[in-house]
Design an enzyme around this catalytic site. Structure first.
Site, PDB file in Angstrom:
ATOM      1  N   ARG A  72      -8.808  -7.137   2.003  1.00  0.00           N
ATOM      2  CA  ARG A  72      -9.807  -7.056   3.068  1.00  0.00           C
ATOM      3  C   ARG A  72     -11.210  -7.230   2.498  1.00  0.00           C
ATOM      4  O   ARG A  72     -11.424  -7.095   1.287  1.00  0.00           O
ATOM      5  CB  ARG A  72      -9.693  -5.688   3.759  1.00  0.00           C
ATOM      6  CG  ARG A  72      -8.279  -5.325   4.187  1.00  0.00           C
ATOM      7  CD  ARG A  72      -8.124  -3.811   4.362  1.00  0.00           C
ATOM      8  NE  ARG A  72      -6.731  -3.413   4.526  1.00  0.00           N
ATOM      9  CZ  ARG A  72      -6.187  -3.049   5.691  1.00  0.00           C
ATOM     10  NH1 ARG A  72      -6.922  -3.033   6.782  1.00  0.00           N
ATOM     11  NH2 ARG A  72      -4.920  -2.708   5.764  1.00  0.00           N
ATOM     12  N   ARG A 119      -2.139   5.334   6.740  1.00  0.00           N
ATOM     13  CA  ARG A 119      -0.840   5.492   7.418  1.00  0.00           C
ATOM     14  C   ARG A 119       0.017   4.232   7.271  1.00  0.00           C
ATOM     15  O   ARG A 119       0.871   3.929   8.102  1.00  0.00           O
ATOM     16  CB  ARG A 119      -1.041   5.809   8.891  1.00  0.00           C
ATOM     17  CG  ARG A 119      -1.821   4.792   9.697  1.00  0.00           C
ATOM     18  CD  ARG A 119      -1.723   5.126  11.183  1.00  0.00           C
ATOM     19  NE  ARG A 119      -2.557   4.256  11.991  1.00  0.00           N
ATOM     20  CZ  ARG A 119      -2.473   4.195  13.315  1.00  0.00           C
ATOM     21  NH1 ARG A 119      -1.595   4.931  13.956  1.00  0.00           N
ATOM     22  NH2 ARG A 119      -3.271   3.396  14.003  1.00  0.00           N
ATOM     23  N   ASP A 146      -3.782  -5.827  12.667  1.00  0.00           N
ATOM     24  CA  ASP A 146      -4.104  -4.433  12.972  1.00  0.00           C
ATOM     25  C   ASP A 146      -4.671  -4.279  14.379  1.00  0.00           C
ATOM     26  O   ASP A 146      -5.854  -4.049  14.576  1.00  0.00           O
ATOM     27  CB  ASP A 146      -5.072  -3.857  11.939  1.00  0.00           C
ATOM     28  CG  ASP A 146      -5.021  -2.315  11.934  1.00  0.00           C
ATOM     29  OD1 ASP A 146      -4.122  -1.755  12.574  1.00  0.00           O
ATOM     30  OD2 ASP A 146      -5.879  -1.696  11.297  1.00  0.00           O
ATOM     31  N   ARG A 194       4.793  -5.459   9.622  1.00  0.00           N
ATOM     32  CA  ARG A 194       4.242  -6.755  10.002  1.00  0.00           C
ATOM     33  C   ARG A 194       4.320  -7.718   8.822  1.00  0.00           C
ATOM     34  O   ARG A 194       4.249  -7.314   7.652  1.00  0.00           O
ATOM     35  CB  ARG A 194       2.799  -6.623  10.499  1.00  0.00           C
ATOM     36  CG  ARG A 194       1.825  -6.129   9.477  1.00  0.00           C
ATOM     37  CD  ARG A 194       0.376  -6.289   9.942  1.00  0.00           C
ATOM     38  NE  ARG A 194      -0.003  -5.334  10.964  1.00  0.00           N
ATOM     39  CZ  ARG A 194      -0.673  -4.206  10.721  1.00  0.00           C
ATOM     40  NH1 ARG A 194      -0.980  -3.873   9.473  1.00  0.00           N
ATOM     41  NH2 ARG A 194      -1.012  -3.405  11.697  1.00  0.00           N
ATOM     42  N   ASP A 208     -13.023  -3.453   7.216  1.00  0.00           N
ATOM     43  CA  ASP A 208     -11.674  -3.226   6.698  1.00  0.00           C
ATOM     44  C   ASP A 208     -10.621  -3.864   7.587  1.00  0.00           C
ATOM     45  O   ASP A 208      -9.426  -3.805   7.270  1.00  0.00           O
ATOM     46  CB  ASP A 208     -11.393  -1.729   6.535  1.00  0.00           C
ATOM     47  CG  ASP A 208     -11.572  -0.955   7.825  1.00  0.00           C
ATOM     48  OD1 ASP A 208     -12.681  -1.005   8.393  1.00  0.00           O
ATOM     49  OD2 ASP A 208     -10.615  -0.300   8.278  1.00  0.00           O
ATOM     50  N   ASN A 209     -11.032  -4.492   8.693  1.00  0.00           N
ATOM     51  CA  ASN A 209     -10.081  -5.145   9.586  1.00  0.00           C
ATOM     52  C   ASN A 209     -10.203  -6.668   9.570  1.00  0.00           C
ATOM     53  O   ASN A 209      -9.671  -7.341  10.449  1.00  0.00           O
ATOM     54  CB  ASN A 209     -10.265  -4.635  11.023  1.00  0.00           C
ATOM     55  CG  ASN A 209      -9.658  -3.252  11.214  1.00  0.00           C
ATOM     56  OD1 ASN A 209      -8.749  -2.864  10.480  1.00  0.00           O
ATOM     57  ND2 ASN A 209     -10.172  -2.513  12.175  1.00  0.00           N
ATOM     58  N   GLY A 238      -0.533  10.169   9.321  1.00  0.00           N
ATOM     59  CA  GLY A 238       0.132   8.997   8.761  1.00  0.00           C
ATOM     60  C   GLY A 238       1.161   8.356   9.661  1.00  0.00           C
ATOM     61  O   GLY A 238       1.944   7.522   9.212  1.00  0.00           O
TER      62      GLY A 238
END
Length: 495
Positions: free
Chosen positions: A213, A92, A290, A206, A280-281, A153
């Site tokens: 990542r 998304r 995130d 952002r 993934d963060n 999304g």
């Protein structure tokens, strides 16, 4: 379009090739209502001179900025709560642009919705001071991509507001963080299972130092693509950790370990719980981003969790360093395709010492005092945590750092303040002794009006919900704007 003279497009993600992302089209939103426009951050990349209409064109409709080819949805895998998921990727959001930062660039035409200053200078930040850091404009809620699976999304407006608040609070506390550049309401009614629906929608942009990542490496390793790992190593080394020698994968891991240790330490010093520390963060520059189910501690509680679905406390407050280290081991496993195990293990073994050193430095920074050497600094760290543990709700987390900022110089202020009765007992005496050993760092900062206030700015969930309730019920954005102005004052007082 009137981009500023410091605008320097540099879309380097395309150096990686087509195996790392997919060209996508943004959603066509029924409305584009600007809600947050951060011109102070935009000034650092030459975008503060955009007109309101141009702002919407580029951050609501996502027409490419000059010199930018168009949006890319990044490909990656990841461990989610330590279960591997090969079906991830930007579902998304997308990478809308890459451009160079010019630290301290003035805003030519400041229409910031709330006052906001540039990111605090960070001597550990990658990229040369002359060249400026390479920054990404990344989106959240910009529409479906090949990686959306069954998702729509989209981003709820409440989720966007929460991310704006989290990023501003963390920046004020000295945590390496992405910055919310833009929040635009998009006029769709979204259905969600975890909040009242239908609910309002938004798209967030952002400003962030890299969207590469840990999970980007995991995807290449999953397919056994040593060539892709080598490409990623060189890309990340050259752009974000240029002090690392070319081809030195273990050296790159050492740099990422150090950046990640700093991030984990700063979270702890801020009393912050990210909530979803999946692979993934976490990114290769050690910058927080995130923000989903985040929380700030009301008071000392090691097992405090942010996500209602974190039933085992995997990502609880005190377990965050452990979670970051576990994720680093997964990154190291990917690098084994191109490097020997022994130097990778040595790099991982550096996390513990780096984290402890960074934790001492973070608490010194939050208390506004100078280092006195490892033993004295550790004593201050230990006594601060012991005091927070003992006093709990009587002082909460954030007020301690407000009352005792700059150490001895704040004695009269703290002992005459609303928590005066709490500043007593054996734990406090030990803390005060350790604190007063340290000289204040730039005590003139106490002259800022922030320190004339009895209470600091906190970011507890009750206030977050109240800010959202005003928006949701009567479209009243003044509580958000007022909060952001106070957070900017807090950031400026400690800069």
């Amino acid at each position: 379009m009137p981009v500023g003279p410091v605008y320097r497009p540099e879309p380097r993600v395309f150096d990686l090739g087509e195996d790392y992302g997919d060209a996508v089209r943004p959603a066509d939103f029924p409305e584009t209502i600007p809600r947050v426009r951060n011109d102070r951050a935009a000034a650092t990349v030459g975008l503060d001179s955009l007109t309101d209409a141009e702002w919407i064109t580029h951050f609501g409709r996502f027409a490419p900025l000059p010199g930018q080819p168009g949006p890319i949805a990044m490909r990656y895998h990841g461990h989610q709560f330590r279960t591997y998921n090969p079906d991830l990727g930007d579902g998304r959001g997308f990478l809308a642009a890459q451009l160079r930062e010019t630290p301290g660039a003035p805003a030519a035409n400041d229409r910031t919705v709330y006052p906001r200053a540039d990111r605090r200078s960070d001597p550990g930040a990658s990229g040369s001071a002359q060249q400026g850091r390479l920054l990404d404009l990344g989106t959240k809620g910009s529409g479906t991509t090949p990686w959306s699976r069954s998702g729509d999304g989209r981003l709820t407006l409440k989720g966007g507001v929460r991310e704006v608040l989290a990023a501003a609070m963390l920046e004020a506390q000295g945590v390496p963080t992405s910055r919310a550049l833009s929040l635009i309401e998009t006029g769709e009614q979204l259905e969600r299972g975890d909040e009242p629906s239908p609910t309002r929608s938004a798209v967030l942009v952002r400003l962030q130092h890299s969207h590469i990542r840990f999970g980007t490496f995991q995807r290449a390793a999953f397919f056994g693509r040593a060539d892709q790992i080598e490409t990623l190593v060189e890309h990340v080394r050259a752009l974000y950790h240029p002090a690392v020698a070319q081809g030195d994968a273990s050296g790159l891991l050492t740099a990422i370990v150090a950046a990640s240790a700093r991030l984990a330490a700063r979270w702890i010093a801020a009393g912050f719980v990210h909530g979803v520390l999946n692979t993934d963060n976490l990114n290769v520059t050690g910058e927080s981003f995130d923000y989903g189910p985040w929380r700030f501690l009301p008071s000392y509680e090691p097992g405090f969790t942010a996500a209602y679905f974190d039933s085992t406390g995997l990502y609880a407050f005190a377990r965050q360093p452990e979670a970051v280290f576990w994720n680093l081991t997964q990154l190291a496993g990917c690098l084994k395709l191109v490097a020997e195990a022994e130097p990778l293990t040595e790099a991982l073994n550096g996390f513990g010492p780096a984290y402890i050193g960074e934790l001492r430095a973070a608490f010194l920074d939050r208390l506004g005092v100078k280092s006195l050497g490892e033993a004295a600094d550790q004593r201050l760290l230990d006594t601060t945590l012991a005091l927070l543990r003992e006093k709990g709700e009587a002082i909460r987390w954030e007020p301690l750092f407000h009352d005792w900022f700059a150490g001895f110089s704040s004695s009269a202020r703290a002992l005459a303040g609303p928590r005066a009765n709490a500043w007593q007992g054996e734990a406090f005496d030990a803390f005060r002794f350790a604190l007063f050993e340290h000289e204040p760092e730039r005590p003139e900062r106490l002259e800022h009006t922030v320190f004339a206030r009895p209470d600091p700015e906190e970011m507890l969930i009750e206030e977050v919900e109240a800010i959202w309730a005003a928006i949701d019920a009567t479209d009243d954005w003044s509580p958000l704007h007022d909060k952001m102005a106070r957070l900017e004052a807090t950031r400026a007082s400690r800069a």
